[in-house]
Each structure stands twice: as C-alpha cells, then as structure tokens.
Design a protein around this motif. Structure first.
Motif, mmCIF file in Angstrom:
data_model
loop_
_atom_site.group_PDB
_atom_site.id
_atom_site.type_symbol
_atom_site.label_atom_id
_atom_site.label_comp_id
_atom_site.label_asym_id
_atom_site.label_seq_id
_atom_site.Cartn_x
_atom_site.Cartn_y
_atom_site.Cartn_z
ATOM 1 N N ALA A 36 5.467 2.301 -6.462
ATOM 2 C CA ALA A 36 6.812 2.061 -5.945
ATOM 3 C C ALA A 36 6.744 1.354 -4.594
ATOM 4 O O ALA A 36 7.536 0.436 -4.310
ATOM 5 N N TYR A 37 5.786 1.753 -3.765
ATOM 6 C CA TYR A 37 5.612 1.117 -2.459
ATOM 7 C C TYR A 37 5.293 -0.361 -2.616
ATOM 8 O O TYR A 37 5.793 -1.202 -1.864
ATOM 9 N N ASN A 38 4.431 -0.710 -3.590
ATOM 10 C CA ASN A 38 4.078 -2.113 -3.806
ATOM 11 C C ASN A 38 5.290 -2.949 -4.158
ATOM 12 O O ASN A 38 5.444 -4.077 -3.666
ATOM 13 N N PHE A 39 6.173 -2.447 -5.010
ATOM 14 C CA PHE A 39 7.382 -3.190 -5.354
ATOM 15 C C PHE A 39 8.209 -3.477 -4.102
ATOM 16 O O PHE A 39 8.665 -4.618 -3.881
ATOM 17 N N ASP A 40 8.425 -2.477 -3.284
ATOM 18 C CA ASP A 40 9.213 -2.675 -2.066
ATOM 19 C C ASP A 40 8.503 -3.610 -1.094
ATOM 20 O O ASP A 40 9.144 -4.419 -0.408
ATOM 21 N N TYR A 41 7.185 -3.510 -1.058
ATOM 22 C CA TYR A 41 6.380 -4.382 -0.194
ATOM 23 C C TYR A 41 6.539 -5.845 -0.614
ATOM 24 O O TYR A 41 6.711 -6.732 0.235
ATOM 25 N N TRP A 42 6.495 -6.104 -1.914
ATOM 26 C CA TRP A 42 6.637 -7.485 -2.388
ATOM 27 C C TRP A 42 7.976 -8.083 -1.981
ATOM 28 O O TRP A 42 8.029 -9.180 -1.438
ATOM 29 N N VAL A 43 9.059 -7.383 -2.270
ATOM 30 C CA VAL A 43 10.386 -7.957 -2.029
ATOM 31 C C VAL A 43 10.721 -8.019 -0.543
ATOM 32 O O VAL A 43 11.605 -8.782 -0.132
ATOM 33 N N ALA A 44 10.003 -7.237 0.281
ATOM 34 C CA ALA A 44 10.236 -7.269 1.730
ATOM 35 C C ALA A 44 9.467 -8.386 2.418
ATOM 36 O O ALA A 44 9.544 -8.518 3.642
#
Length: 548
Positions: free
Chosen positions: A123-131
């Motif tokens: 989940a952290y990776n998804f947020d990291y990508w879009v940020a």
C-alpha cells in the motif's frame, strides 16, 4: 521525382555501411554452439552490454524498468499470451462494481533488508508512486487510483474511482516493482536511487557510474513469478550490467566473447549474427510506436491540411524497409503499435505516399512559391519545421537514420525540416519539450494494452497538465472514446472503442507511425535460459545459466 532518388540514396548508404561492417567482422568466425545436452555450470557471471545508462536504477523510464526487473519483484507477471499471473500477489478478487481490487500476498517473503513484503509495504508503494516516486506509474494510475489499504498482513485493497478492467495487467510493467517501505522511509533519495531494495532474484552490489552496475545473487530468493522456468535462487552468481552506447561496439563485444549478451542489435548486424549462430531475441513493444506527433498549437501544423500534406509527402514504408533491413517493422498507426491488443489496421492504412495530394493541399493553403533551395514560401515566409529528437536516449542510430530520410523526402514537396539531435543532458533538462519549442515530436510509450492512448491524448489543463500529450491537442470527443474503452469490461467492445480512438487520431492527422519500437537481444549460445519478459521485452536473467 525526388522520392525515388531518395530511396536509391538510402539504399546506397545502407549498402556501404553493410560492406564496412562486414569487412570489420570478417575475422570473427562463427561462435561455438554447445550440444543440446551440455551440462549446466553452477554460478558464473553474466557480462551483459546494455546501450543506455539511467539516472537512477528505479523510475519511470523503460531503461530503468529493464534493470530494476532484476532486483525488484512485481505483484504480477505477464505471460507470452498476455495473461497476468501471480508473482508477489498469489491471488486477487474484484468487487462487483469494479472499483476495489483485493490482493492476497505470498506469505513469508522478505525484502533483502530483512523487512517483510506485507500489505502495508505494498500500500505504501502505491502512495509513493502517485506522490512523485515514479512518474510513469503515477500517470498509469492517474484518474483511477484513490487509495490503498492493508486489510491484514497479507491482504491489500486497492480502491479506484472508476472501473479499470486492465488494472492488474498494467501492474505487470516494470515501473510497478515493489520496494522496501523501510528503505523508502529511512534512506535518502540518492541511496534509493543508487541501490534500490527489493525482494528480487538479485541485489545491487555497486554502481560505477558511466561503466556498469554489479548485481549479485539473492541466495534467499523465494518469490519467483509463476511463469519463471525454475524455482529457488538464480543459477548465476552475478550479472555485470555494462553500459556500452555504441551498437557496433556491443556487437564486437559479443563476437569476441567479452560480453555474453547484448541489447539493441543494429538492424544491419542482425542477419550476420543469426548466420553465426548467436541466439537472437526480438520483441515488438506494445504501446505507442515510434511515431511523429504534430504540435497543433502553432503554425504550420495548427492547420489539419498541412499535417496531412506532410504525411502524404512520405513513403514511410520504403524508408523503414531500407534502413531497417527487414528487422525493424514498419508501423503506419500513430496511436498504438501492431503488437498492442485493440490495434486498428484501418488507422494504420489511413495514409500512403501521395505527392500529388500533398502538393494540392499545400497549394490550397497558399504555400505556392518556392525559394532557391526548393522550399515552399508564403508571403516571404519559409515552410520550416522544427524537429528535435532525443539522440542516444529515446532514439537509437537506426531511428536517427529514419528521421534523416523523413527530412529528405519532405523536402520534395517543399517542407524544410530542421532536424535537431538533442543530447541526453538536454533531454533530461526538458529542452524542446514545451509548445513553443518544436513543430513535430518523435517518441514512444511502452504499454501492455491500448490504454496508453489515455496517457498520450488526455487533455492538458492548468490544474491537471498532461506532459505526455506531445501534440498539445485537447479533444473531449477523443478523451470520451478512450475513457469508455478503459472502463469497458467486454473485450470486443473495448477494442472497438480503442479502434475508434486510433481512427480519430488518423483522421485528424494528429500523429503518424513510422516503425515499431523493438527490444532485441543477442546471446552467446553457451548462456541459456535468457528470455524477454512479456510486458516490456526486457532481459530476464533469473533463469539464465552457463553450459559446458
């Protein structure tokens, strides 16, 4: 009259180059091919010559995806048939409304820093990508991704704002490699740039900038994809991933035995290596082909008829066949390549060389005079076209030769094409990227489906700019077709909508295809088990081994 002469010039140039290269290689001889039952050698180091060095070892450029695929695992892998199969995620379900994807992760997998590959990390990776952690992952998720949450240690739920039936398929691309949450949270950007931490078959040992990256085997590897050819750790101990910009030098390294495998084989060398019994791999990249898009915001190509006149001026297939030696596929479609699901042959066939029609359209637009060099003029202004291209990064040597032929053929009908090779430093600085800096632009976008159309043609607004829309063309009608296709669950209906979008692009002469982007490999036959992953065509060394 000039078009046939152009083709003869191209053929003569290609023949001269072929002779020079053949003479330089005449002492190389054929490679020794081990028998089919040759025994596998445990360990060893693969020396691999790649053509381009990325700025970081993880990111949104395909050259980054190629190398990160060796040390970052994805959630899913793509088979040769285009099916997404388990990798870090062993299963998934989709809610009835198509807005929530629930993924079940493999148990017991760890990143190479010892932290768990769990739902929180994913989940952290998804947020990291879009940020901002990965610009390409962000644009693939843009307009669809809302949030990700850890339901429990091994269950992650991805929430979307609208249906996206090809969501799982898109996650097979190398841009979506999963990194250690602890590394992303506690290390500097430079540390994560130089030595990303994943759970993959290899680990980044060192990066000697300008020379190579040394990858060492992860002896604790447990998370191979379902379509891998073996289980357990990689067979080889190391991969010496070298950066060798010149294509002829890479081929010479393969022939001399200095390299065990090379990337991006010059078209003129293909038949020679094949005849010498090297193992050759060729992957036609799905997604946007190597195409030329028109800047529709300024003269001369704010006029649709001048865009059409330019395309009618070109015998594109002859150019590609001559320079590509039958290796590089001609591509007429400016929207997606022939390897892409949902491809429209109608869009690909929309234009063929028609000098009379090109001249008619130019005359009708008032470009009736010519200067002493044969270029058309109107009210004292030359019909000049600024054409920068990213030399040595997005465009290889074969591509540059194809653009030179475009320049020459366009002159026959009176276009003055200013062909500007842009070095890597200026490419990364964003030179020639704005609407006031060029008239035509070349480039590609890899993809596993025609959803790439949304990235390339979504309208750009002040609040939501779209830097991938190189034509700067805003069409609610085109966007509506693509959005409808992206959310359509019936494959036939989806492909029909994608086809309509490609035909809209062709009808309005927004972009035209030249050739399909290739991913090619040459491999010494004593190295076996090398294959190209099926989402982007990058080399896969997990299954590779030496024989004797």
């Amino acid at each position: 009259m000039n078009a046939p002469r152009t083709r003869r010039t191209l053929a003569a140039t290609a023949a001269a180059a072929a002779l020079a290269l053949a003479l330089s290689a005449c002492n190389s001889g054929s490679v020794t091919v081990p028998s089919a039952d040759a025994e596998r050698v445990d360990g060893g180091t693969i020396v691999y010559a790649h053509q381009q060095e990325p700025q970081c070892l993880f990111g949104g450029w395909i050259e980054q995806a190629y190398i990160s695929y060796q040390f970052l695992d994805n959630l899913f892998s793509l088979t040769e048939d285009g099916e997404a199969v388990p990798w870090l995620a062993e299963d998934w379900t989709v809610s009835e409304d198509g807005l929530t994807y629930t993924l079940t992760l493999k148990d017991g997998v760890e990143f190479t820093d010892g932290t768990p590959v769990d739902a929180e990390a994913v989940a952290y990776n998804f947020d990291y990508w879009v940020a901002g952690g990965n610009s390409t992952a962000a644009v693939w998720l843009g307009g669809y991704y809302e949030s990700a949450e850890a339901v429990d240690d091994l269950t992650v739920a991805i929430h979307l704002s609208r249906p996206y039936p090809r969501f799982i398929e898109n996650l097979t691309q190398g841009y979506f490699g999963i990194q250690s949450q602890q590394a992303l949270e506690t290390r500097t950007d430079e540390e994560n740039c130089e030595q990303p931490i994943g759970s993959g078959a290899f680990v980044v040992q060192e990066w000697n900038r300008g020379e190579n990256v040394v990858l060492v085997r992860n002896d604790e590897y447990t998370s191979w994809p379902e379509n891998a050819e073996h289980t357990g750790p990689a067979y080889v101990e190391k991969v010496d991933w070298r950066f060798v910009a010149d294509g002829v030098t890479r081929v010479s390294a393969l022939r001399s035995g200095e390299a065990d495998a090379i990337y991006d084989i010059p078209a003129i060398e293909w038949d020679g290596l094949d005849g010498e019994q090297y193992e050759l791999h060729k992957y036609v990249t799905p997604g946007r082909p190597q195409q030329i898009s028109f800047n529709t915001t300024r003269e001369p190509f704010d006029d649709e008829n001048l865009r059409k006149a330019f395309i009618f001026s070109l015998d594109r297939e002859s150019i590609v066949d001559t320079i590509g030696h039958g290796v590089i596929p001609f591509e007429g479609n400016g929207g997606v390549s022939q390897a892409t699901p949902g491809y429209s042959q109608k869009a690909a066939d929309w234009y063929a060389e028609d000098i009379d029609e090109a001249n008619r359209l130019l005359d009708e637009a008032g470009w009736t005079d010519r200067d002493g060099d044969g270029y058309r003029t109107k009210e004292g202004k030359t019909l000049e076209v600024v054409f920068p291209y990213n030399a040595g990064t997005i465009i290889n040597a074969d591509g540059a030769s194809i653009f030179q032929a475009v320049q020459e053929q366009a002159k026959a009908t009176g276009f003055k094409v200013d062909l500007i090779p842009v070095p890597p430093s200026e490419t990364w600085a964003g030179t020639y990227s704005g609407p006031d800096s060029y008239d035509i632009s070349a480039g590609y976008w890899t993809s596993v489906n025609a959803g790439i159309l949304y990235i390339n043609w979504r309208p750009s607004t002040e609040d939501d700019p779209n830097y991938a829309n190189s034509a700067f063309y805003d069409s609610p009608e085109l966007e509506s077709l693509i959005l409808a296709a992206n959310s359509e669950s019936d494959v036939d209906a989806q492909n029909a909508l994608y086809g309509q979008a490609q035909e809209y692009i062709a009808e309005h002469a927004l972009s035209f295809g030249l050739y399909d982007r290739l991913s090619t490999l040459g491999v010494n036959p004593r190295l076996r088990g090398v294959w190209q992953e099926h989402a982007q065509g990058g080399p896969t060394f997990y299954d590779a081994y030496f024989v004797e």
